[in-house]
Structures are given as C-alpha cells and as structure tokens.
Design a protein around this motif. Structure first.
Motif, mmCIF file in Angstrom:
data_model
loop_
_atom_site.group_PDB
_atom_site.id
_atom_site.type_symbol
_atom_site.label_atom_id
_atom_site.label_comp_id
_atom_site.label_asym_id
_atom_site.label_seq_id
_atom_site.Cartn_x
_atom_site.Cartn_y
_atom_site.Cartn_z
ATOM 1 N N THR A 46 68.257 81.223 41.439
ATOM 2 C CA THR A 46 66.967 81.154 42.100
ATOM 3 C C THR A 46 66.219 82.465 41.986
ATOM 4 N N VAL A 47 66.932 83.564 41.869
ATOM 5 C CA VAL A 47 66.290 84.845 41.571
ATOM 6 C C VAL A 47 66.145 84.932 40.062
ATOM 7 N N GLN A 94 58.334 89.372 36.466
ATOM 8 C CA GLN A 94 58.963 88.548 37.496
ATOM 9 C C GLN A 94 58.064 87.374 37.854
ATOM 10 N N TYR A 95 58.655 86.224 38.103
ATOM 11 C CA TYR A 95 57.886 85.060 38.547
ATOM 12 C C TYR A 95 57.377 85.331 39.961
ATOM 13 N N LYS A 113 56.141 85.091 43.879
ATOM 14 C CA LYS A 113 56.610 84.366 45.057
ATOM 15 C C LYS A 113 55.420 83.676 45.720
ATOM 16 N N TYR A 114 55.504 82.351 45.827
ATOM 17 C CA TYR A 114 54.455 81.607 46.513
ATOM 18 C C TYR A 114 54.993 80.234 46.896
ATOM 19 N N SER A 115 54.185 79.459 47.614
ATOM 20 C CA SER A 115 54.614 78.147 48.100
ATOM 21 C C SER A 115 53.633 77.073 47.667
ATOM 22 N N ALA A 170 58.726 76.918 49.176
ATOM 23 C CA ALA A 170 58.765 78.009 48.203
ATOM 24 C C ALA A 170 59.027 77.468 46.811
ATOM 25 N N GLN A 181 60.348 77.772 43.043
ATOM 26 C CA GLN A 181 61.326 78.471 42.218
ATOM 27 C C GLN A 181 61.425 77.773 40.879
#
Length: 510
Positions: A8-9, A331-332, A334-336, A341, A343
């Motif tokens: 997921t990271v 890096q991708y 971070k958002y929702s 969230a 991924q």
C-alpha cells in the motif's frame, strides 16, 4: 487492509545505471489492437516497425487490459485506478455523461505538479478535461479523429513539434500518443469498415497520407484467430483490418524515428500497448482472453540487456501509471475518493526488468461496467497464469453488442448463418455468446480457449473459493459499489443478502 498486488506504500524502484540527464516517457497506445504482429507469432502480416520495437523491448506474452472498452480503459491507463473506482464507467460521449470523478488525480496532473512537461497527440476520449488535462493537446476535441488519430503524417508533424519544443525546455516530458487504428470506421462509408481507404492514395476522394505505403491483403492472406469463424466474410473483414495495421505499424516507426532524431532515444522509456482487443466477437468489450489480452512492451534505454527478450510475467494497463511514476521517482499523492483513501493496486513494470521481480506479476484484475450507456454488463475478473474467474453481475440479461461489433461483416454473417441454419464454424453459438453463467471458471492450461466452465465442478471448489476471496478483497480495497451484486445489497461497508438467510453475494464486511 493490505493491498492484494503491491504494497500500500508505493515503493520506488530504481536501476543501478541512472542517467544524469532528463528521463522521459513515450506511451504508444493503440485502439482495438490485438496480436496481429510478427513479434507475436502472426506469420501472415507484415509489421516491421512494431517488430523492430520488440527487438529493443521486453515483450510481455501475458499483457492484459484492465477493461475491454475504449474510454474506461484509457481512464485506467491515466489514473492507475479501475473504472469502478475512478468513475469513468463507460464511453465519454456527452449524451451519456460518463466521466471520472472530479477529485481523481490523473497522470498528467501528477506529472505537471512535479515539473514534467506533458503532451497528448491523438485520441483522448476521456472526461472531464479538468482531470485529464495535458499541457499540450492535439486531439479529437480540436481536429477530426481520423486526422489526429489515423493520418500518421499529420501526427508525425505534431510529434516533431512537441519534441523540438522539449529540446528547448529544461523539464523532462511524458508524451502520450493515442493512435486511432485499428478501430472500425463508420459502417458502409466510403472509407471502408476500418477506414482502410482513408489516405491510401488509390481510393477516389479519400485523400493521401504521404508517409503511408499501404500493404494490401487478400482473404487468403490472413490468419483467422481461433475465436472467429473461418468464413469468407470473416476473412475479408480481417484483410481490411490488416491493411490498417500497415498504417499503424508505419506510424509507430515514424514516431520512434522522430524520438531518435530529436536526440531523446537514449533517455526515454517507451511503453507500447492497446486499450482492448480487436473489434470482433469474443474480443472487444469481452473479458475472455481475446478481449482482455493485449500486446505489451516496455523499452528502457538503461536496461538494454532485456531488449529482444520475452517474459511470461503478467502485465496490466493498470500498471502504466505506477511504472511512469517510478521512472520519474514520484510518490503517488495521498487523497480520497468518496470518503475512502485511494491506493494503487497496480505495480511498476520496471521491476519486470530486474532478475527477481517478485510475486506481484502472477495475477491481474479487470473490471467492466458499461460500453455504451445501453450496454450494461458489469464483469469482475481475476486471472492467474493458469486460471481465470469471471463474475457476470448482469448474467440474467443477454450480453450487449457494441454498435461496431454488431454492424460489421463478421457478426452479420454469424447472424445470417444462425437464422438460416447454415454451417457456422465457430467455437461457440449465438445463444452461448449472449447468455452466460454468473460465474465462469476456466482452467487455461487444459482449456486455453475458455470453453469449459468449471465453476460448479466439485474438484474446483477450493480453487474458486480462493479466487473469489482474492477478487473480493480487491473489490473492497478499490471501493467497488457493485461488489455485493447480484445477490446482495451494499449498505455502508456491509453486504446484506437479498433473501434473508439465502445465497450471499461476493461482498463481505471490511
């Protein structure tokens, strides 16, 4: 919950030999392109330029689309998210109002925020523009789709303009070329079923494409794929399609030559694939292998030891965005979306260029909802090297036919032969094509043509249970609104059965 395919990271992966200069990307995306190339074993077609690209690429024998439909597939390429998550459920026609969610972070937006120049030349066919905005766009929104997607001379000139401007720009670039071939043309028009007469220089009133030297085929020249009936109508249909492959192939050669002439060949990652399978029955819009399977190549100037090699590893169009971000060391974000969230569940294909790529390459997922708005047939698929599981959520309805798949010589011949009771040398029947089981499980080792559904076979009970569990976990992770259907109702994160105590749907509590 942990990701099914990748961590997921987002883990960056870098080669040991990194250039000190700019690292650029070229994406070559065909339209309805299948495996009709010499490098994929077709002995009847002439495809020297794609074959030459294969000699400087790692060629995937197991490349797959994430959805076998144009706009949805392109949305996945540019977001890394399945259509049930990004919102581009069907074709991006104004009347249908299919478009991705406004909050989606697409590849051109992410790259632009990191100082990378982006360009799109050719077919775009995704919405809204605020989500899919490239810095430079030469698309059907400004020009005729045939000019911008099939006129390889016109496209070449714009590719040259973009690359020349990049020579005077300190930023790296990502150029995405959407070739409109091999898509069918307007049925019955003067340009032919595949626009094979467009610009060929011999058909009156169709113009001339200076850089195209058409290759003409007869029905006897073609190789009929196993999933099509070997009839005169099909052979002529394929011969017409082969002619457009020559335009496609020569266009690929032109664009790669422009890359080299501009001085970028030694620092540009090249990705080659298509949105879905060829526009014939059992292929395009289907998620059987002729529709799900795609030509797929990756060429890294820093991993030349992989050039000319083939791999059994499984690649997906869902992997393109993670690969490009990995290449640029981004890096991708971070958002929702809709309160959950986001991924990535794809993986970087750069890992496939390394000696030990890991287990992420042993399965792929696909998700289909609509083609046209009247063609609702959601499917969810998990495919491994040896098995495929298809969940047909609207299995009680007949399988819908896309317009270009219905009004073409091959399918009309199937209709006429079925109606008249003539011999139809096809691996299926019209009734079987239209009406499918809810669950279809195929052993691809013993049944590569996907003819024997083993979903109810007792000896496959553990296999189907395991695959359903893995598929469902991915649907939960990617927030699939359809994940409880057809036997359940999604309320919050829980699937409730439609019949109290009856058969449950796929979905389970988070």
């Amino acid at each position: 919950m942990k990701a099914i395919v990748t961590a997921t990271v987002f883990v960056l992966f870098w080669f040991t030999c990194v250039s000190d200069g700019k690292r650029n990307v070229l994406v070559l995306l065909g339209d309805d392109v299948g495996f009709q190339f010499g490098c994929y074993g077709n002995q009847k077609i002439r495809s020297p330029h794609v074959d030459a690209l294969a000699k400087r690429s790692l060629l995937f024998k197991n490349g797959f689309t994430s959805v076998s439909s144009c706009s949805p597939s392109r949305s996945v390429v540019l977001t890394g998210l399945p259509v049930h998550q990004n919102g581009q459920y069907g074709l991006a026609h104004d009347v249908h109002h299919f478009q991705s969610f406004d909050e989606v972070q697409s590849l051109p937006l992410i790259l632009a925020s990191h100082g990378i120049r982006t360009g799109l030349i050719g077919k775009k066919h995704v919405k809204p523009d605020t989500v899919y905005k490239f810095e430079v766009e030469v698309t059907e929104e400004e020009y005729s789709i045939n000019q911008v997607g099939r006129n390889i001379t016109f496209m070449k000139e714009h590719v040259r303009d973009f690359l020349e401007a990049s020579r005077n720009d300190t930023r790296p670039f990502m150029l995405y070329i959407g070739i409109h071939d091999i898509h069918r043309c307007d049925t019955g028009g003067k340009l032919g079923d595949f626009c094979e007469k467009f610009g060929d220089g011999t058909s009156p009133g169709t113009g001339v494409i200076p850089d195209w030297k058409p290759e003409v085929y007869t029905p006897e020249d073609v190789e009929v794929p196993y999933f099509l009936p070997d009839t005169p109508a099909t052979r002529q249909d394929l011969a017409n399609m082969y002619k457009t492959y020559s335009r496609f192939d020569q266009g690929v050669g032109l664009f790669l030559r422009e890359l080299e002439n501009a001085g970028f060949a030694d620092d540009t990652l090249v990705l080659f694939t298509s949105d879905n399978g060829i526009p014939f029955p059992l292929a395009k819009t289907n998620l059987y292998d002729p529709g799900q399977g795609e030509p797929f190549m990756i060429s890294s100037p820093y991993q030349r030891d992989t050039w000319g090699k083939t791999t059994e590893l499984m690649a997906s169009t869902m992997d393109i965005l993670p690969t490009i971000l990995d290449w640029f060391q981004i890096q991708y974000p971070k958002y929702s979306l809709n309160g959950q969230a986001v991924q990535l569940t794809g993986k970087s294909l750069l890992k496939a260029l390394a000696p030990n790529p890991g287990p992420a390459f042993d399965l792929v997922f696909s998700s289909h909802v609509f083609h046209e708005v009247t063609m609702y047939y959601p499917m969810r698929v998990i495919r491994t090297m040896g098995m495929k599981l298809i969940h047909n959520l609207n299995y009680r309805a007949p399988y819908p036919m896309a317009t270009d798949l219905y009004l073409n010589p091959t399918f009309l011949d199937i209709l006429n032969r079925t109606e008249s009771g003539e011999t139809l040398p096809w691996i299926t029947t019209l009734d079987k094509y239209y009406f499918r089981d809810e669950w279809q499980l195929f052993n691809l080792t013993s049944d590569p043509y996907e003819q024997m559904n083993m979903a109810d076979a007792p000896e496959y009970h553990d296999v189907i249970t395991s695959m359903q569990t893995t598929l469902n976990a991915w649907l939960v992770e990617t927030d699939d609104t359809w994940r409880c259907l057809p036997a359940g109702e999604l309320e919050g994160n829980t699937c409730y059965p439609l019949y109290n105590g009856g058969k449950k749907g796929m979905g389970r509590n988070k």
